[in-house]
Design an enzyme around this catalytic site. Sequence first.
Site, PDB file in Angstrom:
ATOM      1  N   ASP A 107       0.822  -1.213   0.000  1.00  0.00           N
ATOM      2  CA  ASP A 107       0.000   0.000   0.000  1.00  0.00           C
ATOM      3  C   ASP A 107       0.854   1.260   0.000  1.00  0.00           C
ATOM      4  OD1 ASP A 107       1.020  -0.271   2.541  1.00  0.00           O
ATOM      5  OD2 ASP A 107      -0.878   0.111   3.563  1.00  0.00           O
ATOM      6  N   LYS A 109       4.756   1.580  15.939  1.00  0.00           N
ATOM      7  CA  LYS A 109       3.675   2.442  16.430  1.00  0.00           C
ATOM      8  C   LYS A 109       3.844   2.898  17.878  1.00  0.00           C
ATOM      9  CE  LYS A 109       0.787   1.006  12.713  1.00  0.00           C
ATOM     10  NZ  LYS A 109       0.952  -0.320  12.165  1.00  0.00           N
ATOM     11  N   ASP A 146       1.708   6.218   2.046  1.00  0.00           N
ATOM     12  CA  ASP A 146       0.969   4.992   2.349  1.00  0.00           C
ATOM     13  C   ASP A 146      -0.488   5.328   2.043  1.00  0.00           C
ATOM     14  OD1 ASP A 146      -0.749   3.238   3.733  1.00  0.00           O
ATOM     15  OD2 ASP A 146       0.721   2.827   5.292  1.00  0.00           O
TER      16      ASP A 146
HETATM   17  N1  GDD Z   1      -0.084 -11.294   2.707  1.00  0.00           N
HETATM   18  C1  GDD Z   1      -0.304 -10.583   3.794  1.00  0.00           C
HETATM   19  N2  GDD Z   1      -0.706 -11.212   4.924  1.00  0.00           N
HETATM   20  N3  GDD Z   1      -0.128  -9.232   3.735  1.00  0.00           N
HETATM   21  C2  GDD Z   1      -0.375  -8.542   4.863  1.00  0.00           C
HETATM   22  C3  GDD Z   1      -0.796  -9.125   6.072  1.00  0.00           C
HETATM   23  C4  GDD Z   1      -0.971 -10.563   6.084  1.00  0.00           C
HETATM   24  O1  GDD Z   1      -1.343 -11.173   7.091  1.00  0.00           O
HETATM   25  N4  GDD Z   1      -0.936  -8.144   6.995  1.00  0.00           N
HETATM   26  C5  GDD Z   1      -0.622  -6.995   6.387  1.00  0.00           C
HETATM   27  N5  GDD Z   1      -0.283  -7.219   5.093  1.00  0.00           N
HETATM   28  C6  GDD Z   1       0.120  -6.235   4.101  1.00  0.00           C
HETATM   29  C7  GDD Z   1      -0.896  -5.110   3.905  1.00  0.00           C
HETATM   30  O2  GDD Z   1      -1.774  -5.449   2.844  1.00  0.00           O
HETATM   31  C8  GDD Z   1      -0.014  -3.933   3.554  1.00  0.00           C
HETATM   32  O3  GDD Z   1       0.272  -3.888   2.165  1.00  0.00           O
HETATM   33  C9  GDD Z   1       1.283  -4.212   4.300  1.00  0.00           C
HETATM   34  O4  GDD Z   1       1.287  -5.606   4.615  1.00  0.00           O
HETATM   35  C10 GDD Z   1       1.431  -3.387   5.586  1.00  0.00           C
HETATM   36  O5  GDD Z   1       0.285  -3.582   6.385  1.00  0.00           O
HETATM   37  P1  GDD Z   1      -0.567  -2.332   6.929  1.00  0.00           P
HETATM   38  O6  GDD Z   1      -1.727  -2.908   7.683  1.00  0.00           O
HETATM   39  O7  GDD Z   1      -0.839  -1.361   5.853  1.00  0.00           O
HETATM   40  O8  GDD Z   1       0.451  -1.754   8.002  1.00  0.00           O
HETATM   41  P2  GDD Z   1       0.663  -0.258   8.485  1.00  0.00           P
HETATM   42  O9  GDD Z   1       0.484   0.698   7.367  1.00  0.00           O
HETATM   43  O10 GDD Z   1      -0.163  -0.062   9.712  1.00  0.00           O
HETATM   44  O11 GDD Z   1       2.212  -0.281   8.955  1.00  0.00           O
HETATM   45  C11 GDD Z   1       3.215  -0.814   8.098  1.00  0.00           C
HETATM   46  O12 GDD Z   1       3.571   0.122   7.104  1.00  0.00           O
HETATM   47  C12 GDD Z   1       4.169   1.356   7.578  1.00  0.00           C
HETATM   48  C13 GDD Z   1       4.522   2.182   6.348  1.00  0.00           C
HETATM   49  O13 GDD Z   1       3.398   2.471   5.630  1.00  0.00           O
HETATM   50  C14 GDD Z   1       4.442  -1.168   8.966  1.00  0.00           C
HETATM   51  O14 GDD Z   1       5.353  -1.847   8.154  1.00  0.00           O
HETATM   52  C15 GDD Z   1       5.085   0.099   9.554  1.00  0.00           C
HETATM   53  O15 GDD Z   1       6.267  -0.251  10.262  1.00  0.00           O
HETATM   54  C16 GDD Z   1       5.431   1.070   8.421  1.00  0.00           C
HETATM   55  O16 GDD Z   1       5.965   2.289   8.958  1.00  0.00           O
HETATM   56 MG    MG Z   2      -0.215   0.620   5.448  1.00  0.00          MG
END
Ligand code: GDD
Ligand code: MG
Length: 361
Positions: free
Chosen positions: A109, A160, A220
């Site tokens: 994303d 976080k 993001d």
């Molecule tokens: N296949 C798969 N399976 N993908 C997953 C799963 C899972 O169980 N869980 C999450 N993802 C994918 C989501 O679709 C997304 O593309 C990505 O992993 C990150 O998950 P998010 O749910 O969007 O996390 P976030 O935005 O709260 O935090 C993450 O991204 C930040 C940057 O945008 C973390 O990596 C943070 O450390 C980072 O700063």
């Molecule tokens: Mg995200």
Amino acid sequence: MSEVKAVILVGGEGTRLRPLTSSVPKPMVPVLNKPFLQHVFKHLSNHGIRDIILALCYLPDNIQSYFGDGSDFGINLTYVVEDFPLGTAGAVKNVSQYIDSTFLVLNGDVYTDLDLTSMVAFHKEKGAKATIALTPVEDPSAYGVVDADADGRVKRFIEKPKREEAPSNMINAGTYVLEPDVLAHVEPQKFCMFERFLFPLLLETGQAVYAYPSDAYWIDIGTPDNYAKINLDLLSGETQADDSVDVHSSAKITGPVLFGSNCVVEADVVIEGPVVIGSGCIIKSGSFVRRAIIWPDTHLDSWTTIKDCVVGMGCRIEANACVVDGTVLGSDVVIGDSCHLSGGVRIDCGKSIDPDTTLKR
Ligand code: GDD
Ligand code: MG
């Protein structure tokens, strides 16, 4: 560096982007009228990375049927679907049969124009086990925060944190270069996250984890505000419409506006860019549209006002209605005539709002 493969994590439910992601998985939401993932593929191809593995979970069919084997997009796609969400690291472990050398992992994303070629070179030069791209943000509390020394060696990774406890404003940008052996620490078919388990573990055991900061464009798309922002940021230059778009001579269009095919714009309509309009949309006489993203097949009746909002697919906005100020409409929503929606209201897919209703969040 054509031998470097990329794994894209696209299994999340995209809950914060609802109602837009109620019918479409987050990687498929349209950005400039193309699925978001297509922009990510383009970025990877620009760096010679064409072997791409998608780790899927939520609504996988939608993605697979659109992209197929990737050949129409100049890439080679492999899909691996999880039976249940394995978490970010568990999802990568689950595709490890396709990986045998230094590889990339991308959060599905994130959009960035990060220099991946240089990042991989940096990783190799440092002899790192893991290299994490960093980007500065104003409020790091919604992200993974990384504390690194002057040489780029990561000292701490805190997912976080409370705002006051964040050691820096440099966050995990969701792009990693990894050595395959780091996956030995992840159990197969068990939920595991890079952010809360694997990165902290690699740091505790003294492994070489490096940070790769950059000021590349980075976003993001996981919230409606950011989803709108990426569309408006990437839209530039002139108004774009193909021959199938029918614009009345009295309509006033100030760019940049991007039209999908087969749109109709009637008399006295005013559109002030940046605006993205999906294919098959009809904008009836006297309507006003500014700073909006409108998905395909939506109809705006006469004298509507659509400003600073996102409108899903197949919606109908009846005469004189006003949809403004951060409103997000899911797909197939009907807004009755003379309604007024503002203040970030979100309307679920398929809902109808009675005429003359005022809604504000
Ligand atoms: N296949 C798969 N399976 N993908 C997953 C799963 C899972 O169980 N869980 C999450 N993802 C994918 C989501 O679709 C997304 O593309 C990505 O992993 C990150 O998950 P998010 O749910 O969007 O996390 P976030 O935005 O709260 O935090 C993450 O991204 C930040 C940057 O945008 C973390 O990596 C943070 O450390 C980072 O700063
Ligand atoms: Mg995200």
